[in-house]
Design a protein around this motif. Structure first.
Motif, mmCIF file in Angstrom:
data_model
loop_
_atom_site.group_PDB
_atom_site.id
_atom_site.type_symbol
_atom_site.label_atom_id
_atom_site.label_comp_id
_atom_site.label_asym_id
_atom_site.label_seq_id
_atom_site.Cartn_x
_atom_site.Cartn_y
_atom_site.Cartn_z
ATOM 1 N N VAL A 1 47.439 26.370 46.890
ATOM 2 C CA VAL A 1 46.237 26.976 46.324
ATOM 3 C C VAL A 1 46.594 27.674 45.016
ATOM 4 N N GLY A 2 45.669 27.659 44.062
ATOM 5 C CA GLY A 2 45.880 28.348 42.786
ATOM 6 C C GLY A 2 45.229 29.717 42.844
ATOM 7 N N VAL A 3 45.914 30.718 42.289
ATOM 8 C CA VAL A 3 45.374 32.083 42.317
ATOM 9 C C VAL A 3 45.231 32.597 40.892
ATOM 10 N N ASN A 4 44.093 33.257 40.626
ATOM 11 C CA ASN A 4 43.890 33.917 39.342
ATOM 12 C C ASN A 4 44.770 35.180 39.327
ATOM 13 N N HIS A 5 45.520 35.356 38.249
ATOM 14 C CA HIS A 5 46.454 36.483 38.152
ATOM 15 C C HIS A 5 45.752 37.839 38.351
ATOM 16 N N LEU A 6 44.540 37.972 37.823
ATOM 17 C CA LEU A 6 43.815 39.249 37.959
ATOM 18 C C LEU A 6 43.410 39.494 39.406
ATOM 19 N N GLU A 7 43.025 38.416 40.092
ATOM 20 C CA GLU A 7 42.703 38.557 41.524
ATOM 21 C C GLU A 7 43.952 39.022 42.271
ATOM 22 N N GLY A 8 45.100 38.472 41.874
ATOM 23 C CA GLY A 8 46.367 38.892 42.481
ATOM 24 C C GLY A 8 46.556 40.397 42.327
ATOM 25 N N HIS A 9 46.383 40.897 41.102
ATOM 26 C CA HIS A 9 46.563 42.340 40.884
ATOM 27 C C HIS A 9 45.628 43.140 41.795
ATOM 28 N N ILE A 10 44.392 42.702 41.927
ATOM 29 C CA ILE A 10 43.435 43.425 42.782
ATOM 30 C C ILE A 10 43.911 43.383 44.238
ATOM 31 N N TYR A 11 44.432 42.221 44.666
ATOM 32 C CA TYR A 11 44.870 42.066 46.063
ATOM 33 C C TYR A 11 46.086 42.919 46.418
#
Ligand code: KG4
Ligand code: ZN
Length: 339
Positions: A112-122
């Motif tokens: 799965v591909g993840v948006n870097h900003l979503e990663g920071h939020i997670y």
């Protein structure tokens, strides 16, 4: 369903950290390996994209091997792979994405591909089990300054962003000009602790713009002009006062707009994310201002503020669970949007 379906390998190569991590069930960190390239970029006072790409090629395999070793798992125990596919430096992103595709193909496991900003939020979900949407996220890093309304899991609305420099970029450029080292954020943070934030009244750009956008290039120029003027006049420069005053100008606007966003959207929770979320003054001021308003504040521990693969594995785990898959012919997107 295999017995280890919950072991996700996260891979992050969007900028100048080569990172891999194994996360169980989307929240238990089994390993967290980050290979920083700082020593190759610091003499240039910023990230050199070409060097970043070459160092990712060199480090990606050993970093993944170390993540598996630290987690005491083998390749065949993995149930899925999550990789950052944007936004970021294209030459850096492709290294992580190509590696992740090859591994997922050979192991025959989902990718799965993840948006870097979503990663920071997670990174916040990993450490604060009581956190749930809706909330306002201020994502501040070397490449981003965005105010995001997190309406629900994986449902985002961008309220505003920087019109020019990102917050971390401003810290890095000012620190570069003052020869404080790279990255500049931690250096300025440290020096500012001994300074007076009211010593110099730097402009609070866009404080009253009525929107949720930010601008930092004017502040950077104001700091540079102030220093040049003092030097030309032969006057003494107090680095702590300068650092504290610069920080206050950045933080005041960010805190004010974050709180206004929470009030306008009618939410009672705000979170900080990204490398600049490690900043002492930003954490302190936001905590102080939200408290009397009954707004709860969350931020990640220092190690999870800056780039890492744990946050990518955690965000990816939840996307994998919804059945989302990254096609083998998909390419990374340096300007990937969150919405
Ligand atoms: O999230 P991150 O690791 O990379 C990007 O996604 O860009 O953020 C790195 C940025 C750098 O600009 C660095 O100077 C800044 O975060 N930073 C800080 C602090 N620690 C790291 N800025 C201010 N205060 C800090 N304590
Ligand atoms: Zn980042």
């Amino acid at each position: 369903m295999t017995k280890n379906e919950d072991l996700v390998l996260g891979i992050e190569t969007s900028c100048d950290e080569t990172a891999a991590a194994i996360v169980k069930d989307g929240k238990e960190i089994l390993s967290d390996v980050v290979s920083s390239q700082v020593k190759w970029h610091e003499k240039f006072k910023g990230v050199v994209p070409e060097i970043a790409s070459r160092k990712h090629v060199e480090f990606i395999n050993p970093v993944i091997e170390e993540a598996l070793l630290e987690a005491k798992v083998g390749f065949h125990d993995l149930s899925g792979i999550a990789v950052t596919f944007g936004p970021g430096l294209i030459g850096a992103l492709v290294i992580g994405v190509a590696t992740a595709k090859a591994m997922a193909y050979v192991l025959n496991i989902p990718l799965v591909g993840v948006n870097h900003l979503e990663g920071h939020i997670y990174a916040n979900f990993l450490e604060h089990s009581e956190l749930s949407p809706p909330f306002i996220a201020l994502v501040v890093s070397g490449g981003h300054t965005s105010l995001i309304y997190v309406e629900d899991y994986q449902k985002y609305k961008i309220l505003g962003q920087t019109l020019d420099d990102a917050a971390g970029e401003a810290f890095d450029k000012i620190a570069g000009f003052l020869d404080l080292g790279y990255p500049g954020g931690p250096a300025i943070d440290k020096i500012a602790k001994d300074g007076n934030p009211r010593a110099i009244n730097f402009p609070r750009a866009m404080m009253s713009s009525g929107d949720f956008n930010f601008s930092l290039s004017g502040l950077k120029t104001a700091v540079l002009n102030h220093v040049s003027r003092l030097r030309a006049e032969g006057k003494e420069l107090s680095l702590p006062d300068l650092a504290a005053s610069f920080e206050a100008a950045v933080v005041d606007v960010q805190v004010s707009k974050t709180i206004r966003a929470a009030e306008e959207e009618g939410v009672k929770t705000v979170v900080l994310a990204g490398g600049v979320a490690a900043n002492t003054s930003l954490r302190r001021k936001l905590a102080k201002e939200v408290e009397p308003k009954g707004i709860k504040l969350f931020y990640p521990s220092l190690g999870l503020c800056t780039d890492n693969a744990v946050m990518i594995a955690a965000a990816g785990y939840f996307r994998l669970k919804t059945g989302e898959r990254f096609c083998f012919d998909a390419v990374p997107d340096p300007n990937l949007s969150l919405t």
